[in-house]
Design a protein around this motif. Structure first.
Motif, PDB file in Angstrom:
ATOM      1  N   SER A   1       0.747  -1.098   0.010  1.00 64.35           N
ATOM      2  CA  SER A   1      -0.061  -0.051  -0.252  1.00 64.35           C
ATOM      3  C   SER A   1       1.064   1.340   0.069  1.00 64.35           C
ATOM      4  O   SER A   1       1.741   1.427   1.050  1.00 64.35           O
ATOM      5  N   TRP A   2       0.938   2.083  -1.105  1.00 67.05           N
ATOM      6  CA  TRP A   2       1.882   3.048  -1.347  1.00 67.05           C
ATOM      7  C   TRP A   2       1.240   4.407  -0.465  1.00 67.05           C
ATOM      8  O   TRP A   2       0.718   5.284  -0.775  1.00 67.05           O
ATOM      9  N   THR A   3       1.764   4.132   0.842  1.00 65.94           N
ATOM     10  CA  THR A   3       1.247   5.252   1.817  1.00 65.94           C
ATOM     11  C   THR A   3       2.805   5.419   2.758  1.00 65.94           C
ATOM     12  O   THR A   3       3.689   4.754   2.489  1.00 65.94           O
ATOM     13  N   LYS A   4       2.772   6.732   3.158  1.00 67.16           N
ATOM     14  CA  LYS A   4       3.762   7.063   4.097  1.00 67.16           C
ATOM     15  C   LYS A   4       4.162   6.215   5.316  1.00 67.16           C
ATOM     16  O   LYS A   4       5.112   5.987   5.620  1.00 67.16           O
ATOM     17  N   ASP A   5       2.939   5.587   5.542  1.00 64.61           N
ATOM     18  CA  ASP A   5       2.923   4.727   7.009  1.00 64.61           C
ATOM     19  C   ASP A   5       3.651   3.283   6.803  1.00 64.61           C
ATOM     20  O   ASP A   5       3.967   3.012   7.737  1.00 64.61           O
ATOM     21  N   ASN A   6       3.745   2.958   5.467  1.00 70.18           N
ATOM     22  CA  ASN A   6       4.170   1.540   5.090  1.00 70.18           C
ATOM     23  C   ASN A   6       5.809   1.707   4.766  1.00 70.18           C
ATOM     24  O   ASN A   6       6.056   2.339   3.932  1.00 70.18           O
ATOM     25  N   PRO A   7       6.488   1.298   5.929  1.00 69.68           N
ATOM     26  CA  PRO A   7       8.036   1.455   5.702  1.00 69.68           C
ATOM     27  C   PRO A   7       8.778   0.516   4.528  1.00 69.68           C
ATOM     28  O   PRO A   7       9.661   0.959   4.045  1.00 69.68           O
ATOM     29  N   MET A   8       7.925  -0.534   4.375  1.00 69.27           N
ATOM     30  CA  MET A   8       8.455  -1.500   3.100  1.00 69.27           C
ATOM     31  C   MET A   8       8.083  -0.633   1.767  1.00 69.27           C
ATOM     32  O   MET A   8       9.259  -0.536   1.001  1.00 69.27           O
ATOM     33  N   ALA A   9       7.182   0.010   1.445  1.00 73.40           N
ATOM     34  CA  ALA A   9       7.137   1.063   0.337  1.00 73.40           C
ATOM     35  C   ALA A   9       7.976   2.133   0.301  1.00 73.40           C
ATOM     36  O   ALA A   9       8.471   2.475  -0.708  1.00 73.40           O
ATOM     37  N   VAL A  10       8.208   2.706   1.416  1.00 72.43           N
ATOM     38  CA  VAL A  10       8.896   3.982   1.581  1.00 72.43           C
ATOM     39  C   VAL A  10      10.451   3.652   1.157  1.00 72.43           C
ATOM     40  O   VAL A  10      11.264   4.005   0.572  1.00 72.43           O
ATOM     41  N   ASN A  11      10.980   2.466   1.636  1.00 73.14           N
ATOM     42  CA  ASN A  11      12.283   1.846   1.435  1.00 73.14           C
ATOM     43  C   ASN A  11      12.477   1.347   0.028  1.00 73.14           C
ATOM     44  O   ASN A  11      13.601   1.438  -0.269  1.00 73.14           O
ATOM     45  N   LEU A  12      11.541   0.765  -0.423  1.00 74.09           N
ATOM     46  CA  LEU A  12      11.682   0.557  -1.954  1.00 74.09           C
ATOM     47  C   LEU A  12      11.784   1.639  -2.852  1.00 74.09           C
ATOM     48  O   LEU A  12      12.496   1.622  -3.871  1.00 74.09           O
ATOM     49  N   LEU A  13      10.804   2.742  -2.443  1.00 71.27           N
ATOM     50  CA  LEU A  13      11.108   4.024  -3.188  1.00 71.27           C
ATOM     51  C   LEU A  13      12.411   4.724  -3.111  1.00 71.27           C
ATOM     52  O   LEU A  13      12.774   5.084  -3.983  1.00 71.27           O
ATOM     53  N   LYS A  14      13.069   4.530  -1.856  1.00 65.13           N
ATOM     54  CA  LYS A  14      14.308   5.051  -1.550  1.00 65.13           C
ATOM     55  C   LYS A  14      15.389   4.304  -2.438  1.00 65.13           C
ATOM     56  O   LYS A  14      16.185   5.093  -3.027  1.00 65.13           O
ATOM     57  N   LYS A  15      15.178   3.021  -2.623  1.00 60.10           N
ATOM     58  CA  LYS A  15      16.175   2.027  -3.239  1.00 60.10           C
ATOM     59  C   LYS A  15      16.115   2.520  -4.684  1.00 60.10           C
ATOM     60  O   LYS A  15      17.029   2.644  -5.360  1.00 60.10           O
ATOM     61  N   LEU A  16      14.890   2.648  -5.389  1.00 59.40           N
ATOM     62  CA  LEU A  16      14.828   3.008  -6.572  1.00 59.40           C
ATOM     63  C   LEU A  16      15.187   4.388  -6.948  1.00 59.40           C
ATOM     64  O   LEU A  16      15.986   4.703  -8.171  1.00 59.40           O
TER      65      LEU A  16
END
Length: 295
Positions: free
Chosen positions: A181-196
């Motif tokens: 779930s692409w929200t700021k509260d999801n740490p996995m999504a945030v970390n994945l966006l940082k990786k990209l």
């Protein structure tokens, strides 16, 4: 890739020709390019690619009967071919023949161009039937300059030496999928966006470095050759302009020379300083070791 090209053409409001390799010589690719139309009914993107050696096409006669034939069989009829200088290399003579034929199960009308360039024989495909044959050949020949740029980016600059994999990404062999779930509260999504974002920055910096190498090759040609002749050698010179790899070696040699010269200056200064310190110490002529230790 083709969808990205269509998006760019639509956002810039400018129709484009896209030249791709034989991997995209498929009916779905041509249909996708023809499905996005401008207000006048013309497609945003025209596709130019290379046909595979086993492709067949067909004509439709007056009774709507298909006459299928293998495309490469037309190279036997060299008397049908026209002769002209190569669009990018006028010193070379090419023989070409073009024909608009129906191709594929859906009967797509494609312009085919048979080209004999020295010992090479190949067939080009274009979704634009109004484009001249030599212009199709010119656009396809320009693609190899892009391939050369990718070669330099990969093997000289090392733009793809970064470890692009992450535990957050799903393995291609893994049948399970991770729904984020692409929200700021999801740490996995945030970390994945940082990786990209890190991957994009690394590749962009490598492209900038390649641009600097190309700039030095065009502007500082004499200086690059001068440094290169002092540090390395080439058995054969293919061009008056140095390549990106030659510029890279010249820059590396210049940096090493600068560092070594600075090191030599520092060593000389240290030696000079020690010699001056030795001269400043006054030792009596008849001094013995015992006198020196007791003083």
């Amino acid at each position: 890739m083709l969808s990205l090209i269509v998006i760019v053409a639509m956002r810039r409001a400018q129709p484009m020709y896209t030249c791709l390799d034989a991997y995209f010589a498929t009916a779905p690719a041509f249909l996708y390019a023809a499905s996005y139309l401008m207000d006048d009914g013309k497609p945003w993107v025209h596709l130019i690619t290379r046909a595979k050696s086993n492709y067949v096409a067909y004509l439709i006669d007056g009774q709507k009967k298909k006459k299928t034939f293998k495309l490469f069989s037309l190279f036997k009829h060299q008397d049908w071919f026209e002769t002209a200088p190569h669009p990018l290399h006028p010193e070379r003579i090419v023989h070409f023949y073009w024909e608009d034929l129906y191709w594929g199960a859906l009967g797509l009308k494609i312009r085919f161009v048979w080209v004999t360039d020295q010992e090479h024989r190949f067939i080009l495909m274009s979704s634009d039937q109004s484009l001249p044959a030599l212009e199709i050949l010119k656009i396809y020949a320009l693609r190899f300059k892009i391939e050369a740029a990718f070669y330099v980016l990969k093997h000289v600059v090392g733009a793809f030496c970064y470890r692009f994999w992450s535990k957050l990404l799903v393995s291609p062999t893994d049948k399970t999928s991770i729904s984020l779930s692409w929200t700021k509260d999801n740490p996995m999504a945030v970390n994945l966006l940082k990786k990209l974002e890190v991957i994009e920055r690394f590749v962009n910096l490598a492209i900038i470095a390649q641009g600097i190498l190309s700039y030095f090759a065009l502007v500082k040609t004499r200086l690059v050759w001068k440094i290169h002749h002092r540090s390395s050698w080439l058995r054969t010179y293919s061009s008056n302009l140095p390549s990106e790899e030659t510029v890279q070696r010249a820059c590396q040699a210049n940096i090493l020379w600068g560092a070594s010269s600075m090191l030599l200056v520092w060593i000389k200064n240290q030696y000079k300083l020690k010699s001056e310190q030795k001269k400043s110490i006054k030792v009596p002529k008849n001094a013995t070791l015992e006198h020196f230790l007791l003083s």
